[in-house]
Design a protein around this motif. Structure first.
Motif, PDB file in Angstrom:
ATOM      1  N   LYS A  32      -9.348   1.651 -13.568  1.00 13.92           N
ATOM      2  CA  LYS A  32      -9.897   0.845 -12.485  1.00 13.92           C
ATOM      3  C   LYS A  32      -8.887  -0.133 -11.872  1.00 13.92           C
ATOM      4  CE  LYS A  32     -14.224  -1.568 -11.557  1.00 13.92           C
ATOM      5  NZ  LYS A  32     -15.413  -2.193 -12.143  1.00 13.92           N
ATOM      6  N   ASP A  33      -8.016  -0.681 -12.715  1.00 11.82           N
ATOM      7  CA  ASP A  33      -7.057  -1.676 -12.211  1.00 11.82           C
ATOM      8  C   ASP A  33      -5.646  -1.082 -12.041  1.00 11.82           C
ATOM      9  OD1 ASP A  33      -6.539  -1.219 -14.831  1.00 11.82           O
ATOM     10  OD2 ASP A  33      -6.223  -3.332 -15.373  1.00 11.82           O
ATOM     11  N   ALA A  34      -5.581   0.244 -11.942  1.00  8.04           N
ATOM     12  CA  ALA A  34      -4.255   0.892 -11.867  1.00  8.04           C
ATOM     13  C   ALA A  34      -3.515   0.499 -10.586  1.00  8.04           C
ATOM     14  CB  ALA A  34      -4.413   2.407 -11.932  1.00  8.04           C
ATOM     15  N   LYS A  35      -2.202   0.404 -10.746  1.00  9.19           N
ATOM     16  CA  LYS A  35      -1.335   0.172  -9.584  1.00  9.19           C
ATOM     17  C   LYS A  35      -0.824   1.546  -9.130  1.00  9.19           C
ATOM     18  CE  LYS A  35       0.951  -2.738 -12.236  1.00  9.19           C
ATOM     19  NZ  LYS A  35       2.001  -3.685 -12.740  1.00  9.19           N
ATOM     20  N   LEU A  36      -1.314   1.978  -7.992  1.00  4.74           N
ATOM     21  CA  LEU A  36      -0.904   3.285  -7.448  1.00  4.74           C
ATOM     22  C   LEU A  36       0.086   3.051  -6.316  1.00  4.74           C
ATOM     23  CD1 LEU A  36      -4.417   5.000  -7.031  1.00  4.74           C
ATOM     24  CD2 LEU A  36      -3.005   4.830  -9.093  1.00  4.74           C
ATOM     25  N   VAL A  37       1.103   3.882  -6.255  1.00  2.00           N
ATOM     26  CA  VAL A  37       2.044   3.755  -5.134  1.00  2.00           C
ATOM     27  C   VAL A  37       2.434   5.140  -4.630  1.00  2.00           C
ATOM     28  CG1 VAL A  37       4.140   3.657  -6.602  1.00  2.00           C
ATOM     29  CG2 VAL A  37       4.176   2.613  -4.337  1.00  2.00           C
ATOM     30  N   ASN A 216      -2.210  -1.916   0.356  1.00  2.00           N
ATOM     31  CA  ASN A 216      -1.025  -2.763   0.573  1.00  2.00           C
ATOM     32  C   ASN A 216       0.114  -1.924   1.151  1.00  2.00           C
ATOM     33  OD1 ASN A 216      -2.256  -4.933  -1.115  1.00  2.00           O
ATOM     34  ND2 ASN A 216      -1.966  -3.395  -2.716  1.00  2.00           N
ATOM     35  N   ILE A 217       0.967  -2.605   1.895  1.00  2.00           N
ATOM     36  CA  ILE A 217       2.184  -1.959   2.404  1.00  2.00           C
ATOM     37  C   ILE A 217       3.383  -2.728   1.873  1.00  2.00           C
ATOM     38  CG2 ILE A 217       3.554  -1.504   4.478  1.00  2.00           C
ATOM     39  CD1 ILE A 217       0.952  -1.001   5.955  1.00  2.00           C
ATOM     40  N   LEU A 218       4.361  -1.993   1.379  1.00  2.00           N
ATOM     41  CA  LEU A 218       5.619  -2.620   0.979  1.00  2.00           C
ATOM     42  C   LEU A 218       6.712  -1.980   1.823  1.00  2.00           C
ATOM     43  CD1 LEU A 218       6.940  -4.633  -0.986  1.00  2.00           C
ATOM     44  CD2 LEU A 218       7.191  -2.765  -2.624  1.00  2.00           C
ATOM     45  N   SER A 219       7.343  -2.780   2.671  1.00  2.00           N
ATOM     46  CA  SER A 219       8.304  -2.241   3.633  1.00  2.00           C
ATOM     47  C   SER A 219       9.324  -3.332   3.941  1.00  2.00           C
ATOM     48  CB  SER A 219       7.541  -1.822   4.894  1.00  2.00           C
ATOM     49  OG  SER A 219       8.418  -1.315   5.849  1.00  2.00           O
ATOM     50  N   ALA A 220      10.595  -2.985   3.870  1.00  2.00           N
ATOM     51  CA  ALA A 220      11.646  -3.989   4.012  1.00  2.00           C
ATOM     52  C   ALA A 220      11.814  -4.428   5.465  1.00  2.00           C
ATOM     53  CB  ALA A 220      12.965  -3.434   3.491  1.00  2.00           C
ATOM     54  N   ASN A 239       5.860  -6.969  -8.739  1.00  2.00           N
ATOM     55  CA  ASN A 239       4.675  -7.721  -8.310  1.00  2.00           C
ATOM     56  C   ASN A 239       3.642  -6.853  -7.595  1.00  2.00           C
ATOM     57  OD1 ASN A 239       5.579 -10.384  -9.182  1.00  2.00           O
ATOM     58  ND2 ASN A 239       7.202 -10.088  -7.657  1.00  2.00           N
ATOM     59  N   LEU A 240       3.716  -5.550  -7.812  1.00  2.00           N
ATOM     60  CA  LEU A 240       2.770  -4.643  -7.164  1.00  2.00           C
ATOM     61  C   LEU A 240       1.344  -4.993  -7.574  1.00  2.00           C
ATOM     62  CD1 LEU A 240       3.933  -2.330  -5.400  1.00  2.00           C
ATOM     63  CD2 LEU A 240       3.300  -0.761  -7.226  1.00  2.00           C
ATOM     64  N   LYS A 241       0.426  -4.956  -6.596  1.00  2.00           N
ATOM     65  CA  LYS A 241      -0.975  -5.282  -6.903  1.00  2.00           C
ATOM     66  C   LYS A 241      -1.733  -4.008  -7.266  1.00  2.00           C
ATOM     67  CE  LYS A 241      -0.865  -9.024  -3.563  1.00  2.00           C
ATOM     68  NZ  LYS A 241      -0.972  -9.165  -2.109  1.00  2.00           N
ATOM     69  N   PRO A 242      -2.819  -4.138  -7.987  1.00  2.00           N
ATOM     70  CA  PRO A 242      -3.688  -2.978  -8.211  1.00  2.00           C
ATOM     71  C   PRO A 242      -4.159  -2.424  -6.866  1.00  2.00           C
ATOM     72  CG  PRO A 242      -4.305  -4.776  -9.661  1.00  2.00           C
ATOM     73  CD  PRO A 242      -3.327  -5.342  -8.675  1.00  2.00           C
ATOM     74  N   GLY A 243      -4.523  -1.153  -6.872  1.00  2.00           N
ATOM     75  CA  GLY A 243      -4.910  -0.506  -5.614  1.00  2.00           C
ATOM     76  C   GLY A 243      -3.785   0.403  -5.150  1.00  2.00           C
ATOM     77  N   LEU A 244      -3.914   0.891  -3.923  1.00  2.00           N
ATOM     78  CA  LEU A 244      -2.927   1.832  -3.394  1.00  2.00           C
ATOM     79  C   LEU A 244      -1.917   1.119  -2.493  1.00  2.00           C
ATOM     80  CD1 LEU A 244      -1.778   4.648  -2.839  1.00  2.00           C
ATOM     81  CD2 LEU A 244      -3.549   4.948  -1.086  1.00  2.00           C
ATOM     82  N   THR A 245      -0.645   1.214  -2.868  1.00  2.00           N
ATOM     83  CA  THR A 245       0.424   0.645  -2.047  1.00  2.00           C
ATOM     84  C   THR A 245       1.215   1.779  -1.388  1.00  2.00           C
ATOM     85  OG1 THR A 245       0.644  -1.292  -3.465  1.00  2.00           O
ATOM     86  CG2 THR A 245       2.546  -0.741  -2.075  1.00  2.00           C
ATOM     87  N   LEU A 288      11.870   0.661 -13.699  1.00  2.00           N
ATOM     88  CA  LEU A 288      10.934  -0.334 -13.162  1.00  2.00           C
ATOM     89  C   LEU A 288       9.532   0.240 -13.016  1.00  2.00           C
ATOM     90  CD1 LEU A 288      12.959  -2.081 -10.317  1.00  2.00           C
ATOM     91  CD2 LEU A 288      11.717  -3.274 -12.140  1.00  2.00           C
ATOM     92  N   LEU A 289       9.450   1.461 -12.498  1.00  2.00           N
ATOM     93  CA  LEU A 289       8.142   2.097 -12.306  1.00  2.00           C
ATOM     94  C   LEU A 289       7.440   2.274 -13.645  1.00  2.00           C
ATOM     95  CD1 LEU A 289       9.288   4.772  -9.686  1.00  2.00           C
ATOM     96  CD2 LEU A 289       7.730   2.862  -9.230  1.00  2.00           C
ATOM     97  N   LYS A 290       8.225   2.680 -14.657  1.00  2.00           N
ATOM     98  CA  LYS A 290       7.666   2.915 -15.991  1.00  2.00           C
ATOM     99  C   LYS A 290       7.286   1.585 -16.659  1.00  2.00           C
ATOM    100  CE  LYS A 290       8.689   5.406 -20.223  1.00  2.00           C
ATOM    101  NZ  LYS A 290       9.790   5.743 -21.148  1.00  2.00           N
ATOM    102  N   ASP A 291       8.226   0.654 -16.648  1.00  2.00           N
ATOM    103  CA  ASP A 291       7.992  -0.627 -17.337  1.00  2.00           C
ATOM    104  C   ASP A 291       6.811  -1.395 -16.753  1.00  2.00           C
ATOM    105  OD1 ASP A 291      10.163   0.000 -18.836  1.00  2.00           O
ATOM    106  OD2 ASP A 291      11.523  -1.507 -17.959  1.00  2.00           O
ATOM    107  N   ASN A 292       6.545  -1.181 -15.481  1.00  2.00           N
ATOM    108  CA  ASN A 292       5.468  -1.929 -14.835  1.00  2.00           C
ATOM    109  C   ASN A 292       4.179  -1.113 -14.705  1.00  2.00           C
ATOM    110  OD1 ASN A 292       6.661  -4.685 -13.862  1.00  2.00           O
ATOM    111  ND2 ASN A 292       8.273  -3.162 -13.519  1.00  2.00           N
ATOM    112  N   ASN A 293       4.134   0.001 -15.426  1.00  2.00           N
ATOM    113  CA  ASN A 293       2.906   0.825 -15.479  1.00  2.00           C
ATOM    114  C   ASN A 293       2.400   1.205 -14.082  1.00  2.00           C
ATOM    115  OD1 ASN A 293       2.746   0.525 -18.368  1.00  2.00           O
ATOM    116  ND2 ASN A 293       2.103  -1.589 -17.944  1.00  2.00           N
ATOM    117  N   ILE A 294       3.330   1.668 -13.270  1.00  2.00           N
ATOM    118  CA  ILE A 294       2.984   2.044 -11.898  1.00  2.00           C
ATOM    119  C   ILE A 294       2.756   3.559 -11.838  1.00  2.00           C
ATOM    120  CG2 ILE A 294       3.872   2.183  -9.535  1.00  2.00           C
ATOM    121  CD1 ILE A 294       5.505  -0.427 -10.262  1.00  2.00           C
ATOM    122  N   TYR A 295       1.655   3.956 -11.239  1.00  2.00           N
ATOM    123  CA  TYR A 295       1.379   5.388 -11.043  1.00  2.00           C
ATOM    124  C   TYR A 295       1.935   5.798  -9.675  1.00  2.00           C
ATOM    125  CZ  TYR A 295      -2.008   5.049 -14.890  1.00  2.00           C
ATOM    126  OH  TYR A 295      -2.603   4.845 -16.101  1.00  2.00           O
TER     127      TYR A 295
END
Lengths: 309, 309
Positions: A32-37, A216-220, A239-245, A288-295
């Protein structure tokens, strides 16, 4: 009576409101609280450099998805790649502008049919504002539809649609035909949740349970480029938030071709794209993706689990 | 009576037959047995690599003239160069084909108006034979005229016209409209003397004293590439015949872009073009031209001394 209640409950489950009440994580089967990117490379097809770097960043790096500009000169190259790599997550970067100085393209529709999209030289306009001043939603709809048809003609099975330079996203009437094209072809379209206020449209009234809102959008920005992309993306991923980025990047090589394409335009230029490539093919990014549990997910997953379910 | 004779003599001087009886050397004011050569780079506009290398080969090397492919993606770049370098000898490489595998272009004319020139994907055909099978001379005429008009619209004042892959040269009805376009815009067109037999047309009946026949062509074959260009061009320059020779080369860099453009096609490929660049920017080439008393001339000279006299 019992049957009527069951039917009512089923009907409720299938309504658009209910679809959007469930989180994207639940709809896709993640915690439910997964950080998806979705790590997404824009602008494929624009140049050979962009194609070669983006293919490498998808195959060896952390890029999970990318989108193709159908009207561009190097479209046949990336279309051939898509055809021979059907598992690659490739959508269409619907293109209504031609923004570079000496390297241009026109619409895929006959110019006579979309005069509002075409400048005096027969190219698409350089700026989003010029498009907004001249092109009707009907012209935009026709051009977008023809880009999808052309992509399919070249053997591409698009996993998603998004919008080059955001052109199709930021004017309400364009946005509606953009949604319409997605539904027509059963292809998920990129809809950023943050657009609801500036567009001044109630998404409740427009979207259904077959649509997915990007949280969320992450864009430089140019300032992030000046400060260094390693810092920017590292902080962003930490600092990725839960939900789809939607993590929007542009991968190309800082070579002669790309420097010539992006001449006089350091923002989103060749060095910028090389830096994107460097970070998203680095072991540090993977860690980073692994350490921060990012899907890291794909549009194909959204298409097949939600839009074409 | 005396006046009548003078008028007759003047009339004789202005006839086409008389024009062609005088040698090109005489018409341009060179010694009667002079060896004249136009060192000509084809295919400008096809890629950034081709543009950058050809500009360098003209500015620092021995290349005296070049021609531009108007329908190609990098046309705006070379057009901007032409506009800011009005003394550069730049003509148009009238283009009826799009021969590379993953990098394509269409006609400049609306596709609906020239269906015989356009394949199922909306591009020009890959081969000359495909064009010959489908396109009428009227379609070829319209497309060639529109390429000239578009070049002028982009600020190019073409010094000459020639024909990409020889497409406009080798079919009699195309050849006639090619001559017609040259006359319409008062631009000299490349007419090789050796075409008279295969075209089975009497040049006497077609050309006038405003036309120039090219006596000889020097152009490398795939076998010459295998044997080495230094030998081929050195021998070619040492054995140049009197009259006008068209030395046809293709200058580009053997870089990622050009290798991708010419993929699966080593003949006239990236390495080939780099070798052309290397020879025609070498001091050895300059020395050969000098030692062999070769006059390197331009199409502008022909245009201004003969066609627009």
């Amino acid at each position: 009576m019992k049957n009527v209640i069951i039917i009512l409950i089923l009907a409720l489950f299938s309504t658009s409101i209910f679809g959007q009440l469930r989180s994207i994580q639940e709809r896709l089967g993640y915690p439910k609280d997964a950080k998806l990117v979705i790590i997404h490379a824009d602008d494929l097809g624009v140049s050979h450099s962009e194609n070669a770097a983006s293919i490498m960043a998808m195959q060896k790096g952390s890029v999970s998805s990318a989108s193709i500009m159908v009207p561009c000169p190097w479209f046949p190259e990336i279309a051939a790649f898509a055809q021979s790599n059907p598992s690659a997550d490739l959508g269409l970067h619907l293109t209504l502008t031609s923004e570079w100085k000496y390297y241009k393209w026109g619409p895929v529709t006959a110019k006579e049919k979309v005069p509002g999209l075409v400048n005096n030289n027969g190219f698409l306009y350089s700026s989003v504002d010029s498009v907004y001043m001249r092109a009707s939603a009907a012209e935009v709809e026709e051009e977008m539809r023809n880009q999808v048809i052309r992509a399919k003609q070249f053997g591409i099975d698009p996993t998603h649609l998004d919008a080059h330079m955001g052109t199709a996203l930021q004017r309400p009437d364009y946005f509606k035909v953009y949604l319409k094209i997605g539904r027509e072809f059963k292809i998920p379209v990129f809809i950023p949740r943050l657009l609801e206020v500036p567009l001044n449209v109630k998404f409740d009234t427009l979207i259904s349970d077959k649509d997915v809102l990007v949280d969320n959008i992450l864009s430089a920005s140019p300032q992030d480029f000046k400060n260094g992309f390693t810092n920017f993306y590292t902080n962003g991923l930490k600092n990725l938030k839960p939900g789809l980025t939607y993590l929007i990047i542009h991968t190309a090589f800082d070579d002669e071709e790309m420097r010539a394409v992006t001449i006089d335009h350091p923002d989103w230029g060749a060095a910028w794209r090389q830096e994107d490539f460097n970070f998203f093919t680095s072991p540090e990014c993977k860690k980073l993706l692994k350490d921060n549990n990012i899907y890291v997910i794909t549009w194909r997953e959204i298409r097949d689990k939600i839009v074409r379910k």
